[in-house]
Write a protein that holds these residues in place. Structure first.
Motif, PDB file in Angstrom:
ATOM      1  N   ASP A   4      43.103  44.201  47.348  1.00 28.01           N
ATOM      2  CA  ASP A   4      42.569  43.442  48.470  1.00 28.01           C
ATOM      3  C   ASP A   4      43.526  42.356  48.927  1.00 28.01           C
ATOM      4  OD1 ASP A   4      40.152  44.900  48.506  1.00 28.01           O
ATOM      5  OD2 ASP A   4      39.415  43.678  46.844  1.00 28.01           O
ATOM      6  N   GLU A   5      44.262  41.796  47.974  1.00 27.44           N
ATOM      7  CA  GLU A   5      45.236  40.766  48.311  1.00 27.44           C
ATOM      8  C   GLU A   5      46.317  40.724  47.241  1.00 27.44           C
ATOM      9  OE1 GLU A   5      42.722  37.268  48.365  1.00 27.44           O
ATOM     10  OE2 GLU A   5      43.537  36.634  46.441  1.00 27.44           O
ATOM     11  N   LEU A   6      47.431  40.138  47.611  1.00 26.97           N
ATOM     12  CA  LEU A   6      48.568  40.029  46.711  1.00 26.97           C
ATOM     13  C   LEU A   6      49.119  38.620  46.816  1.00 26.97           C
ATOM     14  CD1 LEU A   6      50.645  41.507  44.865  1.00 26.97           C
ATOM     15  CD2 LEU A   6      51.940  41.977  46.944  1.00 26.97           C
ATOM     16  N   ASN A   7      49.229  37.935  45.689  1.00 23.43           N
ATOM     17  CA  ASN A   7      49.809  36.602  45.644  1.00 23.43           C
ATOM     18  C   ASN A   7      51.116  36.687  44.870  1.00 23.43           C
ATOM     19  OD1 ASN A   7      47.700  34.749  46.824  1.00 23.43           O
ATOM     20  ND2 ASN A   7      46.500  35.856  45.310  1.00 23.43           N
ATOM     21  N   ILE A   8      52.176  36.175  45.436  1.00 23.49           N
ATOM     22  CA  ILE A   8      53.486  36.195  44.799  1.00 23.49           C
ATOM     23  C   ILE A   8      53.880  34.764  44.479  1.00 23.49           C
ATOM     24  CG2 ILE A   8      55.934  36.690  45.127  1.00 23.49           C
ATOM     25  CD1 ILE A   8      55.091  38.947  47.026  1.00 23.49           C
ATOM     26  N   SER A   9      54.275  34.530  43.232  1.00 26.00           N
ATOM     27  CA  SER A   9      54.774  33.213  42.827  1.00 26.00           C
ATOM     28  C   SER A   9      56.161  33.391  42.250  1.00 26.00           C
ATOM     29  CB  SER A   9      53.846  32.574  41.789  1.00 26.00           C
ATOM     30  OG  SER A   9      52.583  32.322  42.352  1.00 26.00           O
ATOM     31  N   LEU A  10      57.046  32.503  42.622  1.00 17.54           N
ATOM     32  CA  LEU A  10      58.435  32.552  42.189  1.00 17.54           C
ATOM     33  C   LEU A  10      58.773  31.255  41.487  1.00 17.54           C
ATOM     34  CD1 LEU A  10      61.184  34.064  42.391  1.00 17.54           C
ATOM     35  CD2 LEU A  10      61.587  32.750  44.466  1.00 17.54           C
ATOM     36  N   ARG A  11      59.352  31.349  40.299  1.00 14.88           N
ATOM     37  CA  ARG A  11      59.730  30.166  39.519  1.00 14.88           C
ATOM     38  C   ARG A  11      61.229  29.933  39.683  1.00 14.88           C
ATOM     39  NH1 ARG A  11      61.205  30.038  33.983  1.00 14.88           N
ATOM     40  NH2 ARG A  11      61.181  27.919  33.232  1.00 14.88           N
TER      41      ARG A  11
ATOM     42  N   ALA B 199      52.400  26.111  41.397  1.00 19.18           N
ATOM     43  CA  ALA B 199      53.278  26.656  42.438  1.00 19.18           C
ATOM     44  C   ALA B 199      52.682  26.301  43.798  1.00 19.18           C
ATOM     45  CB  ALA B 199      53.415  28.161  42.282  1.00 19.18           C
ATOM     46  N   TYR B 200      53.554  26.117  44.784  1.00 16.01           N
ATOM     47  CA  TYR B 200      53.130  25.680  46.113  1.00 16.01           C
ATOM     48  C   TYR B 200      53.582  26.672  47.173  1.00 16.01           C
ATOM     49  CZ  TYR B 200      52.270  21.388  43.626  1.00 16.01           C
ATOM     50  OH  TYR B 200      51.796  20.465  42.730  1.00 16.01           O
ATOM     51  N   ARG B 201      52.778  26.747  48.230  1.00 12.89           N
ATOM     52  CA  ARG B 201      53.098  27.657  49.334  1.00 12.89           C
ATOM     53  C   ARG B 201      54.519  27.385  49.818  1.00 12.89           C
ATOM     54  NH1 ARG B 201      49.929  30.775  52.439  1.00 12.89           N
ATOM     55  NH2 ARG B 201      48.019  29.808  51.707  1.00 12.89           N
ATOM     56  N   PHE B 202      55.280  28.462  50.037  1.00 13.00           N
ATOM     57  CA  PHE B 202      56.667  28.306  50.437  1.00 13.00           C
ATOM     58  C   PHE B 202      57.042  29.452  51.371  1.00 13.00           C
ATOM     59  CE2 PHE B 202      61.202  27.491  49.888  1.00 13.00           C
ATOM     60  CZ  PHE B 202      61.195  26.107  49.842  1.00 13.00           C
ATOM     61  N   PRO B 203      57.856  29.210  52.393  1.00 14.65           N
ATOM     62  CA  PRO B 203      58.119  30.215  53.425  1.00 14.65           C
ATOM     63  C   PRO B 203      59.188  31.256  53.056  1.00 14.65           C
ATOM     64  CG  PRO B 203      59.230  28.185  54.003  1.00 14.65           C
ATOM     65  CD  PRO B 203      58.434  27.908  52.750  1.00 14.65           C
ATOM     66  N   PHE B 204      58.971  31.951  51.958  1.00 10.06           N
ATOM     67  CA  PHE B 204      59.875  33.046  51.629  1.00 10.06           C
ATOM     68  C   PHE B 204      59.676  34.175  52.640  1.00 10.06           C
ATOM     69  CE2 PHE B 204      59.333  31.118  47.366  1.00 10.06           C
ATOM     70  CZ  PHE B 204      60.650  30.763  47.167  1.00 10.06           C
TER      71      PHE B 204
ATOM     72  N   ASP C  83      48.895  23.665  49.234  1.00 13.43           N
ATOM     73  CA  ASP C  83      48.084  24.767  48.721  1.00 13.43           C
ATOM     74  C   ASP C  83      48.528  25.155  47.311  1.00 13.43           C
ATOM     75  OD1 ASP C  83      46.140  26.760  48.730  1.00 13.43           O
ATOM     76  OD2 ASP C  83      47.489  28.242  49.623  1.00 13.43           O
ATOM     77  N   GLY C  84      48.616  24.167  46.421  1.00 12.20           N
ATOM     78  CA  GLY C  84      49.067  24.421  45.056  1.00 12.20           C
ATOM     79  C   GLY C  84      48.105  25.305  44.272  1.00 12.20           C
ATOM     80  N   ILE C  85      48.672  26.224  43.532  1.00 15.81           N
ATOM     81  CA  ILE C  85      47.906  27.079  42.641  1.00 15.81           C
ATOM     82  C   ILE C  85      48.564  27.035  41.262  1.00 15.81           C
ATOM     83  CG2 ILE C  85      47.174  28.640  44.492  1.00 15.81           C
ATOM     84  CD1 ILE C  85      49.279  30.651  43.372  1.00 15.81           C
TER      85      ILE C  85
END
Length: 103
Positions: free
Chosen positions: A13-20, A74-79, A59-61
Motif C-alpha cells: 500500500d505504501e513504501l517508506n525509504i530511509s537513508l542513513r 529520520a526526516y523528510r528529504f528531497p531525494f 516529518d521526523g520518523i
C-alpha cells in the motif's frame, strides 16, 4: 530495489525509504553542497494520490536500520526517489534521511 521489495510482498500500500548518512564518511564537495542546499526547501510529494507541498527536514520518523545499526530519527528529504517512485510504482509514501546519531 523498491520494485524488488514490492514484488516480494502479497500487497503493497505504501513504501517508506530511509537513508542513513554517515557524518564521518567522506563525501565530495558537490554532494555536501547539494545536501546542505536541500535543508528546509519545499518538495512535492504524493499523498493519497495527490501532489502536496512539504518542507524538507520535517516529518521526523523513527526508522529501524536493523541489527548493529539500531533505530535513528529520520526526516523528510528531497531525494530523487520522492519524484520518480510515485510516478512509476505509485505507492511511495516518503523518503527520509538521518545522520549517524542514535535515538
Amino acid at each position: 530495489m523498491a520494485l524488488q521489495v514490492t514484488q516480494l510482498m502479497d500487497q503493497t500500500d505504501e513504501l517508506n525509504i530511509s537513508l542513513r548518512l554517515g557524518l564521518g564518511d567522506q563525501h565530495g564537495q558537490a554532494a555536501i553542497e547539494w545536501t546542505v542546499d536541500q535543508i528546509h526547501t519545499d518538495l512535492e510529494v504524493i499523498e493519497q494520490g495527490r501532489p502536496v507541498t512539504q518542507r524538507s527536514f520535517t516529518d521526523g520518523i523513527v526508522a529501524d536500520f536493523g541489527v548493529g545499526v539500531d533505530r535513528h530519527r529520520a526526516y523528510r528529504f528531497p531525494f530523487s526517489d520522492q519524484q520518480t517512485l510515485p510516478r512509476t510504482l505509485i505507492f511511495l509514501q516518503s523518503a527520509h534521511a538521518c545522520a549517524s546519531i542514535r535515538v
